[in-house]
Motif scaffolding. Sequence first.
Motif, PDB file in Angstrom:
ATOM      1  N   ARG A   1       0.849  -1.166   0.254  1.00  0.00           N
ATOM      2  CA  ARG A   1       0.121   0.087   0.203  1.00  0.00           C
ATOM      3  C   ARG A   1       0.992   1.067  -0.254  1.00  0.00           C
ATOM      4  O   ARG A   1       1.818   1.513   0.789  1.00  0.00           O
ATOM      5  N   ILE A   2       0.443   2.253  -0.842  1.00  0.00           N
ATOM      6  CA  ILE A   2       1.102   3.523  -0.857  1.00  0.00           C
ATOM      7  C   ILE A   2       0.675   4.189   0.184  1.00  0.00           C
ATOM      8  O   ILE A   2      -0.580   4.504   0.497  1.00  0.00           O
ATOM      9  N   TYR A   3       1.697   5.205   1.094  1.00  0.00           N
ATOM     10  CA  TYR A   3       1.457   5.961   1.981  1.00  0.00           C
ATOM     11  C   TYR A   3       0.554   7.054   1.543  1.00  0.00           C
ATOM     12  O   TYR A   3       0.674   7.918   0.590  1.00  0.00           O
ATOM     13  N   ASP A   4      -0.635   7.210   2.455  1.00  0.00           N
ATOM     14  CA  ASP A   4      -1.614   8.421   1.990  1.00  0.00           C
ATOM     15  C   ASP A   4      -0.949   9.435   2.994  1.00  0.00           C
ATOM     16  O   ASP A   4      -1.066   9.349   4.462  1.00  0.00           O
ATOM     17  N   GLU A   5      -0.960  10.498   2.245  1.00  0.00           N
ATOM     18  CA  GLU A   5      -0.736  11.736   2.965  1.00  0.00           C
ATOM     19  C   GLU A   5      -1.883  12.151   4.047  1.00  0.00           C
ATOM     20  O   GLU A   5      -1.609  13.247   4.842  1.00  0.00           O
ATOM     21  N   THR A   6      -2.959  11.901   3.685  1.00  0.00           N
ATOM     22  CA  THR A   6      -4.190  12.415   4.485  1.00  0.00           C
ATOM     23  C   THR A   6      -4.463  11.529   5.809  1.00  0.00           C
ATOM     24  O   THR A   6      -5.153  11.719   6.469  1.00  0.00           O
ATOM     25  N   THR A   7      -3.420  10.432   6.403  1.00  0.00           N
ATOM     26  CA  THR A   7      -3.620   9.875   7.420  1.00  0.00           C
ATOM     27  C   THR A   7      -3.155  10.500   8.481  1.00  0.00           C
ATOM     28  O   THR A   7      -2.445  11.415   8.686  1.00  0.00           O
ATOM     29  N   VAL A   8      -4.087  10.717   9.605  1.00  0.00           N
ATOM     30  CA  VAL A   8      -4.116  11.071  10.736  1.00  0.00           C
ATOM     31  C   VAL A   8      -3.847  10.611  12.147  1.00  0.00           C
ATOM     32  O   VAL A   8      -4.170   9.239  12.119  1.00  0.00           O
ATOM     33  N   ASN A   9      -3.409  10.983  13.071  1.00  0.00           N
ATOM     34  CA  ASN A   9      -3.197  10.582  14.298  1.00  0.00           C
ATOM     35  C   ASN A   9      -4.516  10.500  15.300  1.00  0.00           C
ATOM     36  O   ASN A   9      -4.822  11.614  15.545  1.00  0.00           O
ATOM     37  N   PRO A  10      -4.774   9.409  15.829  1.00  0.00           N
ATOM     38  CA  PRO A  10      -6.178   9.740  16.629  1.00  0.00           C
ATOM     39  C   PRO A  10      -6.073  10.701  17.796  1.00  0.00           C
ATOM     40  O   PRO A  10      -6.756  11.129  18.475  1.00  0.00           O
ATOM     41  N   GLU A  11      -4.646  10.808  18.275  1.00  0.00           N
ATOM     42  CA  GLU A  11      -4.249  11.597  19.447  1.00  0.00           C
ATOM     43  C   GLU A  11      -4.163  13.113  18.983  1.00  0.00           C
ATOM     44  O   GLU A  11      -3.954  13.772  19.919  1.00  0.00           O
ATOM     45  N   ASP A  12      -4.116  13.283  17.785  1.00  0.00           N
ATOM     46  CA  ASP A  12      -4.111  14.879  17.338  1.00  0.00           C
ATOM     47  C   ASP A  12      -4.968  15.709  17.914  1.00  0.00           C
ATOM     48  O   ASP A  12      -6.348  15.427  18.127  1.00  0.00           O
TER      49      ASP A  12
END
Length: 363
Positions: A132-143
């Motif tokens: 899988r190609i890394y998606d730039e929109t991946t977020v951290n749940p603790e953000d």
Amino acid sequence: MRTGFTALKKVKINSDANMDIVEAQEIKGTFTKKKNKKQKKQPTPPLTRSDDSMVKETETEHVDMLGESAFPPEFRVSEIKNKQRRHLMFMKLKLEKRKQRMAMKKKKKKERDALGDKAPPKNVPKTIENQRIYDETTVNPEDEEVAFDEGTDEFSAYFNRLTHPKVLITTSDRPRGRTVRFCRQLATVIPDAHVYYRKGLALKKIIPQCVARGFTYLMVINEDRKVPNGMVLCHLPDGPTAHFKVSSVRLRKEMKRRGKDPTEHSPEVILNNFTTRLGHSIGRLFAALFPHDPQFVGRQVHKDITSERFVLYIFKNEQRVGIQELGPRFTLKLRSLQKGTFDSKFGEYEWILKVNSCDLYDC
């Protein structure tokens, strides 16, 4: 037989043209030849020892032809027209390839054992996860930004335990039997779900009635050619609305080794890989379909990955746990995510799949 006599008469009439009786008999024979077409079958003589040995030799040659050395490099099983022979050749070819793979595997294992610590590292198999190609929109749940959005979105009342999910399931106009059975099985999977017939009403008229009766979700199952092919999932009263493509639908009777029908216990929901901004919203949309506190006594799990599955825990011993699928099974693919309730003309879309057709909804 009558045609033969008429031909003979014609020849006698034209006897002045130097035609003799022999030619007439030949013509008569040509007309009466059809009657003697069926001949008695002569009994085949019994096989002698030499003949029996020849049959065995041909059988051994046939077996050798199906062996490992008989397949040329450009051999194609699909070119064989005989179905039984094609199936036999296919099984032989499959067995040959399996033997080759096993021999190659044993050879590599011997080489690794001989080299010891100097052996090269093992090849990592290709999977969906590691490719899988890394998606730039991946977020951290603790953000902090994500936490603020979760506290102010449409699902905050559910996660603060202020509302209890209540789902209305309906279909497109004039549904067929398979779609109706699919809706009924979905109602057994989702707690506090109710199935109502559409009766030709527009969705914009159904949504206010659902809000007045305390429903938190409206689920519409669409069909094409008597097969379910779409799902509209609308969160009430303020949205959002998601439109999915439904494929690979398997009802309970169509599944092998399925368990018993689901119980009335609240299932546990497992959401995997919903890590992007869009996936985070869809994951909360699915989570709000089910009650807060799962009843682990029922041992039921609802898995949302790329496909929807409803499974049951099977405790084999203190350390090993298995699962048994209960059904139904289907695959969802997101088509669009819309703000607010359903509005195909003037609705504001958060995300939409790039397709050739502009008509995403068939409601």
